[in-house]
Design a protein around this motif. Sequence first.
Motif, short mmCIF file in Angstrom:
data_model
loop_
_atom_site.label_atom_id
_atom_site.label_comp_id
_atom_site.label_asym_id
_atom_site.label_seq_id
_atom_site.Cartn_x
_atom_site.Cartn_y
_atom_site.Cartn_z
N GLY A 174 -10.19 8.21 -11.53
CA GLY A 174 -11.69 7.70 -11.84
C GLY A 174 -12.40 6.94 -10.68
N ASP A 175 -13.51 6.84 -10.68
CA ASP A 175 -14.15 6.01 -9.51
C ASP A 175 -13.74 4.51 -9.72
OD1 ASP A 175 -15.79 8.14 -8.82
OD2 ASP A 175 -17.69 7.70 -10.09
N TYR A 176 -13.74 3.87 -8.56
CA TYR A 176 -13.43 2.63 -8.40
C TYR A 176 -14.52 1.61 -9.16
CZ TYR A 176 -9.92 3.38 -4.89
OH TYR A 176 -8.85 3.90 -4.30
N GLN A 177 -14.08 0.52 -9.55
CA GLN A 177 -14.82 -0.47 -10.17
C GLN A 177 -15.23 -1.68 -9.02
OE1 GLN A 177 -16.10 -0.32 -13.27
NE2 GLN A 177 -15.18 1.70 -13.21
N ASN A 178 -14.01 -1.84 -7.97
CA ASN A 178 -14.34 -2.62 -7.03
C ASN A 178 -14.00 -2.16 -5.65
OD1 ASN A 178 -14.68 -5.02 -8.76
ND2 ASN A 178 -12.48 -4.69 -9.41
N MET A 179 -14.45 -2.81 -4.73
CA MET A 179 -14.12 -2.16 -3.26
C MET A 179 -12.59 -2.54 -3.14
SD MET A 179 -16.52 -1.32 -1.09
CE MET A 179 -16.55 -2.02 0.29
N TYR A 185 0.93 -1.10 0.12
CA TYR A 185 -0.17 -0.23 0.06
C TYR A 185 0.80 1.28 -0.16
CZ TYR A 185 0.85 0.00 5.06
OH TYR A 185 1.20 -0.02 6.37
N ALA A 186 2.13 1.26 0.01
CA ALA A 186 2.98 2.53 0.08
C ALA A 186 2.73 3.27 -1.19
CB ALA A 186 4.43 1.98 -0.09
N ILE A 187 2.69 2.99 -2.42
CA ILE A 187 2.26 3.46 -3.65
C ILE A 187 1.08 4.32 -3.32
CG2 ILE A 187 1.16 1.88 -4.71
CD1 ILE A 187 3.45 4.49 -6.34
N TYR A 188 0.02 3.74 -2.64
CA TYR A 188 -1.34 4.39 -2.66
C TYR A 188 -1.17 5.43 -1.30
CZ TYR A 188 -2.70 0.21 -4.76
OH TYR A 188 -2.69 -0.79 -5.86
N VAL A 189 -0.40 5.35 -0.60
CA VAL A 189 -0.14 6.23 0.69
C VAL A 189 0.41 7.59 -0.14
CG1 VAL A 189 1.01 7.23 2.58
CG2 VAL A 189 -0.28 4.82 2.59
N ASP A 190 1.43 7.49 -1.03
CA ASP A 190 2.19 8.25 -1.92
C ASP A 190 1.39 8.97 -3.01
OD1 ASP A 190 4.81 9.79 -2.18
OD2 ASP A 190 4.36 8.83 -4.28
N GLN A 191 0.69 8.29 -3.89
CA GLN A 191 -0.06 8.81 -4.93
C GLN A 191 -1.46 9.00 -4.72
OE1 GLN A 191 1.51 9.54 -7.83
NE2 GLN A 191 3.52 9.13 -6.65
N GLY A 192 -2.07 8.60 -3.83
CA GLY A 192 -3.54 8.66 -3.32
C GLY A 192 -4.30 7.70 -4.20
N THR A 193 -5.82 7.55 -4.06
CA THR A 193 -6.64 6.78 -4.80
C THR A 193 -7.55 7.50 -4.90
OG1 THR A 193 -7.65 5.97 -2.66
CG2 THR A 193 -5.40 4.74 -3.63
N GLY A 194 -8.39 7.06 -6.19
CA GLY A 194 -9.81 7.20 -6.59
C GLY A 194 -10.08 8.63 -6.57
N PRO A 195 -11.23 9.29 -6.29
CA PRO A 195 -11.53 10.66 -6.79
C PRO A 195 -10.99 11.67 -5.79
CG PRO A 195 -13.61 9.32 -6.40
CD PRO A 195 -12.37 8.73 -5.97
N ALA A 196 -10.21 11.31 -4.74
CA ALA A 196 -9.40 12.13 -3.80
C ALA A 196 -8.26 12.70 -4.67
CB ALA A 196 -9.26 11.79 -2.53
N ALA A 197 -7.88 11.64 -5.46
CA ALA A 197 -6.41 11.82 -5.99
C ALA A 197 -6.64 12.21 -7.50
CB ALA A 197 -5.60 10.68 -5.92
N GLY A 198 -7.82 12.65 -7.92
CA GLY A 198 -8.09 12.85 -9.20
C GLY A 198 -8.17 11.79 -10.25
#
Length: 124
Positions: free
Chosen positions: A73-78, A58-71
Amino acid sequence: MDPSGPVQLDMLRRANNVLFSAQTLCPQFESTLIDSLHIAPTSLNNMPGFKVGSDLSYAIYVDQGTGPAAGHGDYQNMPPVDKPEFAAWAADKGVDPFVLARHIFFNGTEPTYFLTRSLEAATN
């Protein structure tokens, strides 16, 4: 190239500066992530060097962010609530994994750019 030569020693010194910056810039509530940051020798086109990063998924997700908050698109899966890493991350935050997954699914996570900014911070 001599692994104990001046160029290698300077690259290692610079890698240590980047590591310190990454540990400082990483969100402090991410103690597991901070502890996982490390320096590893690497080679690109037979040129030796060092890389700074984490083996946590999950390090990349903390750095780059995810989903709408990071600009993005919306998620397809949980997010994967059944993965031990996700459950550990939720536990680290003191949140039920399903509640956290649902929040991330709808809102995403803000990027911190702690890894991205650590290289710049280490050169100043």
